[in-house]
Design a protein around this motif. Sequence first.
Motif, PDB file in Angstrom:
ATOM      1  N   LEU A 142      24.400 -48.629  41.459  1.00 59.34           N
ATOM      2  CA  LEU A 142      24.970 -47.321  41.101  1.00 59.34           C
ATOM      3  C   LEU A 142      25.958 -47.439  39.955  1.00 59.34           C
ATOM      4  O   LEU A 142      26.019 -46.584  39.053  1.00 59.34           O
ATOM      5  CB  LEU A 142      25.638 -46.713  42.326  1.00 59.34           C
ATOM      6  CG  LEU A 142      24.722 -46.224  43.446  1.00 59.34           C
ATOM      7  CD1 LEU A 142      25.550 -45.660  44.606  1.00 59.34           C
ATOM      8  CD2 LEU A 142      23.774 -45.148  42.937  1.00 59.34           C
ATOM      9  N   PHE A 143      26.773 -48.525  39.984  1.00 53.89           N
ATOM     10  CA  PHE A 143      27.754 -48.703  38.912  1.00 53.89           C
ATOM     11  C   PHE A 143      27.059 -48.900  37.564  1.00 53.89           C
ATOM     12  O   PHE A 143      27.454 -48.331  36.544  1.00 53.89           O
ATOM     13  CB  PHE A 143      28.651 -49.892  39.252  1.00 53.89           C
ATOM     14  CG  PHE A 143      29.685 -50.192  38.188  1.00 53.89           C
ATOM     15  CD1 PHE A 143      30.813 -49.412  38.040  1.00 53.89           C
ATOM     16  CD2 PHE A 143      29.493 -51.254  37.308  1.00 53.89           C
ATOM     17  CE1 PHE A 143      31.750 -49.689  37.060  1.00 53.89           C
ATOM     18  CE2 PHE A 143      30.431 -51.530  36.326  1.00 53.89           C
ATOM     19  CZ  PHE A 143      31.561 -50.749  36.195  1.00 53.89           C
ATOM     20  N   PHE A 189      23.466 -52.290  46.228  1.00 52.03           N
ATOM     21  CA  PHE A 189      23.298 -50.869  45.950  1.00 52.03           C
ATOM     22  C   PHE A 189      24.483 -50.320  45.165  1.00 52.03           C
ATOM     23  O   PHE A 189      24.321 -49.528  44.238  1.00 52.03           O
ATOM     24  CB  PHE A 189      23.126 -50.126  47.274  1.00 52.03           C
ATOM     25  CG  PHE A 189      22.874 -48.661  47.123  1.00 52.03           C
ATOM     26  CD1 PHE A 189      21.671 -48.190  46.602  1.00 52.03           C
ATOM     27  CD2 PHE A 189      23.854 -47.732  47.473  1.00 52.03           C
ATOM     28  CE1 PHE A 189      21.452 -46.844  46.451  1.00 52.03           C
ATOM     29  CE2 PHE A 189      23.626 -46.391  47.320  1.00 52.03           C
ATOM     30  CZ  PHE A 189      22.416 -45.936  46.812  1.00 52.03           C
ATOM     31  N   CYS A 190      25.696 -50.756  45.533  1.00 45.48           N
ATOM     32  CA  CYS A 190      26.891 -50.296  44.795  1.00 45.48           C
ATOM     33  C   CYS A 190      26.853 -50.785  43.342  1.00 45.48           C
ATOM     34  O   CYS A 190      27.199 -50.045  42.413  1.00 45.48           O
ATOM     35  CB  CYS A 190      28.143 -50.782  45.504  1.00 45.48           C
ATOM     36  SG  CYS A 190      28.421 -50.015  47.123  1.00 45.48           S
ATOM     37  N   MET A 231      24.030 -47.884  36.750  1.00 45.83           N
ATOM     38  CA  MET A 231      23.418 -46.623  36.360  1.00 45.83           C
ATOM     39  C   MET A 231      24.445 -45.677  35.755  1.00 45.83           C
ATOM     40  O   MET A 231      24.193 -45.003  34.738  1.00 45.83           O
ATOM     41  CB  MET A 231      22.742 -45.983  37.566  1.00 45.83           C
ATOM     42  CG  MET A 231      21.489 -46.709  38.048  1.00 45.83           C
ATOM     43  SD  MET A 231      20.145 -46.574  36.865  1.00 45.83           S
ATOM     44  CE  MET A 231      19.812 -44.828  36.954  1.00 45.83           C
ATOM     45  N   LEU A 232      25.628 -45.619  36.358  1.00 42.91           N
ATOM     46  CA  LEU A 232      26.685 -44.747  35.839  1.00 42.91           C
ATOM     47  C   LEU A 232      27.130 -45.194  34.453  1.00 42.91           C
ATOM     48  O   LEU A 232      27.309 -44.375  33.539  1.00 42.91           O
ATOM     49  CB  LEU A 232      27.848 -44.728  36.818  1.00 42.91           C
ATOM     50  CG  LEU A 232      29.035 -43.839  36.460  1.00 42.91           C
ATOM     51  CD1 LEU A 232      28.595 -42.369  36.380  1.00 42.91           C
ATOM     52  CD2 LEU A 232      30.174 -43.978  37.466  1.00 42.91           C
ATOM     53  N   CYS A 263      24.443 -44.258  31.931  1.00 41.43           N
ATOM     54  CA  CYS A 263      24.460 -42.825  31.605  1.00 41.43           C
ATOM     55  C   CYS A 263      25.603 -42.486  30.655  1.00 41.43           C
ATOM     56  O   CYS A 263      25.442 -41.711  29.697  1.00 41.43           O
ATOM     57  CB  CYS A 263      24.566 -42.020  32.892  1.00 41.43           C
ATOM     58  SG  CYS A 263      23.090 -42.111  33.921  1.00 41.43           S
TER      59      CYS A 263
END
Length: 522
Positions: free
Chosen positions: A457-458, A453-454, A460-461, A464
């Motif tokens: 998120l990384f 999950f981490c 995805m960041l 973006c």
Amino acid sequence: MQSTVMKNLQTLNVLPILALASLFIKISGSTSLRPLLTGPDMAYLGSRVTFWCTAPDSSPPATYELMGDGGVLIGTDINFEGDQSARFVLKVTATSEGSYLCNVTAGGSTGVSNSIKLSVVTPPSNIRVTSEPFPPVAYEGSRFVLNCTAKGSHLSYTWFFNRKEVTSSTSPAFRLSGNKLVMGKVTLEHAGSYYCMAKSRVQDTERFSNSAKVQMTVKVYISKPRISFSISKEGASYHGNVTCWSTRGSPPVNFSLTLDDREVGSVTATESLTAWFPVAMVPGLDMGVARCRVNTEVQELTSEPVTLVVVPVRGDVKVEVEYLYRADSELATARLSCQVSRGTFPYVSWLFNNSVLPSETHVDSHIQPALSQYAVADHRRTLFLAKLGPEESGYYRCRARDSYDDSGPWVESPAVLIRVTDRYLNSMPPATPSTETPQNAPMTTIEAITIAFCCFLFLMLAGCVGCVYIMFDHEQAHDHVATTNPSSDALPLSSPLSQSEGKQDDTSSTDSDQNQTVEITV
């Protein structure tokens, strides 16, 4: 003549003086005579007692009289020697009780002694125990009293419970009151044998008598009855059976069965709290609403109603899988539940790779020695994989049929594929203890999910941030082109997507034979 008259006058003057002196002597003698009476104040009926009457400084002869209540003369004794005592021996009867005193007459004087009250003690006899209520049967929580009755007087009482003396200090559950033993709230611990002892005491002599033993019974109030039913098949015929029972209570109790409010049977259970009633039953038919009723001498209770309908096993059957973890988040076991959509009395059988597992003779909720990695519970509806390893990988499914019909059809569930893998199985030498440090130990499922999950998120960041940068860069390029060539049309920033992009492979979602796949990593 004159001298004679004078002598007569002198004589007349002396006579009153002599009379006064004589009276004074009598009065002084009477007041100085103080007799003393000694003797017992208590005596057993039928025994003999001795009273002693003593008159110190009495002049002989002295007359001693023992007097009873109402001035009744009991006995007389004359003593011709001075300063002696008189002895009176009496046989104690029921009329001997009362006050006694002694009169002494000596030298023309009379004295009265002190008084002694004699109590006649009757030894205990005819000892027996009575109860409130009678007979000595009590229900839990009720009040119960035992009475010790006896013939006799001046009695004291001692109680014994199961041959041990009952006292207020050692037995707070009991309360002693005269000849009574009181139990405010009876418990099961009060059941047992009781007897009492009545005793009397005179000086150093004690007499006692015991009663016969009385057995006290403590009953438990009956609990609300429960009801269940079963069905069996013999040949082509079906037989129903209704069971009525209570979880607590004291027999005997009377069980009765009503079917649609009509009594169809009654049984008195003398040694248990269960009764059985045969009833007509056909699978698929409503045979009526049944209730159990229980009666005792103080209670009458009715069970909840149950409709006598046997639904055959039909419909869908499926397997649900649940994973159980230890406190350290390590996977411990897998629980497979067989869900049968219809059926009152299903018999469940488990299959592993098309082999029955465990055997059909396996006892519910125990583990078969030959198949210790498996266990069943809840009437075989739940299968536990007590051991997880590659050997347990395979297809699991359950099937169900009516338990009362061995020849009935089976309804089977789709198979569930459980794949058990071990990442480190090949890297570890067999039968050798693991020497891995905690830093090199395999990650648990929760740790792997957290790390994944981490990372997500990384990514995805980062995506973006890249998109924002590209949009900003294209905006600057568009402004530059518009400034250098205002009359030209704006060019597209990217080419259209090809028709093949974005399509998914249809074969990746194909479900073979409706089987579910569950992969377990340990």
